[in-house]
Design a protein around this motif. Structure first.
Motif, PDB file in Angstrom:
ATOM      1  N   ASP A   1       0.821  -1.218   0.000  1.00 35.00           N
ATOM      2  CA  ASP A   1       0.000   0.000   0.000  1.00 35.00           C
ATOM      3  C   ASP A   1       0.855   1.269   0.000  1.00 35.00           C
ATOM      4  N   GLY A   2       1.820   1.322  -0.904  1.00 35.17           N
ATOM      5  CA  GLY A   2       2.670   2.498  -1.040  1.00 35.17           C
ATOM      6  C   GLY A   2       3.968   2.426  -0.266  1.00 35.17           C
ATOM      7  N   GLU A   3       4.097   1.463   0.613  1.00 30.21           N
ATOM      8  CA  GLU A   3       5.297   1.295   1.428  1.00 30.21           C
ATOM      9  C   GLU A   3       6.361   0.503   0.656  1.00 30.21           C
ATOM     10  N   PRO A   4       7.652   0.682   0.956  1.00 31.17           N
ATOM     11  CA  PRO A   4       8.681  -0.116   0.289  1.00 31.17           C
ATOM     12  C   PRO A   4       8.684  -1.561   0.815  1.00 31.17           C
ATOM     13  N   THR A   5       9.354  -2.434   0.090  1.00 32.80           N
ATOM     14  CA  THR A   5       9.519  -3.837   0.489  1.00 32.80           C
ATOM     15  C   THR A   5      10.929  -4.014   1.034  1.00 32.80           C
ATOM     16  N   ASP A   6      11.049  -4.706   2.202  1.00 34.68           N
ATOM     17  CA  ASP A   6      12.382  -4.941   2.755  1.00 34.68           C
ATOM     18  C   ASP A   6      12.675  -6.415   3.018  1.00 34.68           C
ATOM     19  N   ALA A   7      11.757  -7.315   2.643  1.00 37.08           N
ATOM     20  CA  ALA A   7      12.010  -8.748   2.799  1.00 37.08           C
ATOM     21  C   ALA A   7      11.096  -9.538   1.858  1.00 37.08           C
ATOM     22  N   LEU A   8      11.608 -10.670   1.427  1.00 37.41           N
ATOM     23  CA  LEU A   8      10.845 -11.595   0.581  1.00 37.41           C
ATOM     24  C   LEU A   8      11.229 -13.004   0.997  1.00 37.41           C
ATOM     25  N   ARG A   9      10.221 -13.823   1.263  1.00 36.89           N
ATOM     26  CA  ARG A   9      10.455 -15.228   1.628  1.00 36.89           C
ATOM     27  C   ARG A   9       9.675 -16.093   0.660  1.00 36.89           C
ATOM     28  N   VAL A  10      10.368 -17.083   0.086  1.00 33.74           N
ATOM     29  CA  VAL A  10       9.763 -17.996  -0.884  1.00 33.74           C
ATOM     30  C   VAL A  10       9.911 -19.419  -0.350  1.00 33.74           C
TER      31      VAL A  10
ATOM     32  N   ALA B   1       4.907 -17.251  -1.543  1.00 39.45           N
ATOM     33  CA  ALA B   1       5.828 -16.164  -1.217  1.00 39.45           C
ATOM     34  C   ALA B   1       5.171 -15.169  -0.266  1.00 39.45           C
ATOM     35  N   VAL B   2       5.995 -14.579   0.603  1.00 36.18           N
ATOM     36  CA  VAL B   2       5.530 -13.518   1.498  1.00 36.18           C
ATOM     37  C   VAL B   2       6.437 -12.321   1.290  1.00 36.18           C
ATOM     38  N   GLN B   3       5.829 -11.209   0.968  1.00 34.58           N
ATOM     39  CA  GLN B   3       6.516  -9.943   0.748  1.00 34.58           C
ATOM     40  C   GLN B   3       6.278  -9.094   1.990  1.00 34.58           C
ATOM     41  N   GLU B   4       7.363  -8.587   2.612  1.00 33.60           N
ATOM     42  CA  GLU B   4       7.241  -7.850   3.869  1.00 33.60           C
ATOM     43  C   GLU B   4       7.707  -6.404   3.709  1.00 33.60           C
ATOM     44  N   CYS B   5       7.117  -5.520   4.518  1.00 33.40           N
ATOM     45  CA  CYS B   5       7.424  -4.094   4.473  1.00 33.40           C
ATOM     46  C   CYS B   5       7.814  -3.612   5.866  1.00 33.40           C
ATOM     47  N   PRO B   6       8.553  -2.481   5.968  1.00 35.25           N
ATOM     48  CA  PRO B   6       9.091  -2.026   7.252  1.00 35.25           C
ATOM     49  C   PRO B   6       8.072  -1.847   8.375  1.00 35.25           C
ATOM     50  N   SER B   7       6.830  -1.498   8.085  1.00 32.93           N
ATOM     51  CA  SER B   7       5.830  -1.285   9.139  1.00 32.93           C
ATOM     52  C   SER B   7       5.333  -2.590   9.745  1.00 32.93           C
ATOM     53  N   GLY B   8       5.723  -3.713   9.135  1.00 33.01           N
ATOM     54  CA  GLY B   8       5.214  -5.007   9.570  1.00 33.01           C
ATOM     55  C   GLY B   8       4.098  -5.505   8.673  1.00 33.01           C
ATOM     56  N   ALA B   9       3.630  -4.664   7.753  1.00 36.28           N
ATOM     57  CA  ALA B   9       2.617  -5.101   6.780  1.00 36.28           C
ATOM     58  C   ALA B   9       3.252  -6.131   5.855  1.00 36.28           C
TER      59      ALA B   9
END
Length: 188
Positions: free
Chosen positions: A62-71, A130-138
């Motif tokens: 939702d407009g936030e950057p991505t800082d992690a990806l788990r596959v 896959a799970v895409q994660e963002c800094p806010s925890g979203a």
């Protein structure tokens, strides 16, 4: 004979407008899904029984950057090595690959490579939740096994070129004279 200088008839203009509208709609349909989730963009067979998968995304949470990806790796897929963008690290385990690093801004494309050995049958679908994660925890969980689902998991369909040849990988293993697995028990 003189060229026809009449303006286009109503049918010509309507057809041109319809063709233009159809092309625009197709462009939106094809661009939309690619921009909406993590996907396997390419599968490159390496010619040695391994393949390189490239996972991509170009959005955040939702407009936030991505800082992690788990596959998560499906059955039949063995991770050999993971590549990542500058500023990112990768951790490879038996059942997953996790990337983490400098946040990728929303709207910017990121690509992550994974060298794998795949065993299975041509035509078999391999699904990588896959799970895409963002800094806010979203986060976004791209785990639907149905490609038409709300959050489809990255998937590819194996070809003979993307599969590892059947048979033992270790030179110390082999088949006995009757075709069964040779024993590794010490001779005694």
């Amino acid at each position: 004979m003189t060229p026809d200088r009449r303006p286009p008839g109503p049918h010509r203009g309507a057809r041109a407008l319809l063709a233009l509208a159809t092309a625009g709609a197709l462009a939106l349909l094809t661009a939309g899904p690619a921009a909406a989730h993590v996907l396997i963009e390419t599968v490159e067979p390496r010619g040695d029984g391994t393949s390189r998968l490239t996972f991509t995304f170009d959005h955040g949470c939702d407009g936030e950057p991505t800082d992690a990806l788990r596959v998560t790796l499906p059955a039949g897929v063995e991770a050999l090595d993971a590549g990542q963008p500058a500023g990112w690290t990768a951790e490879v385990t038996d059942d997953a690959v996790a990337w983490a690093g400098e946040p990728v801004p929303d709207g910017e494309r990121a690509a992550f490579t994974l060298d794998v050995r795949v065993t299975g049958e041509p035509g078999q679908a391999f699904v990588f939740p896959a799970v895409q994660e963002c800094p806010s925890g979203a986060s976004y969980a791209w785990t639907d096994t149905d490609p038409a689902g709300a959050r489809p998991a990255p998937t590819f369909v194996a070809t003979a070129a993307s599969l590892s040849p059947a048979g033992p990988r270790d030179a110390g293993e082999g088949l006995g004279p009757e075709g069964e697995q040779a024993s590794r028990a010490p001779a005694g």
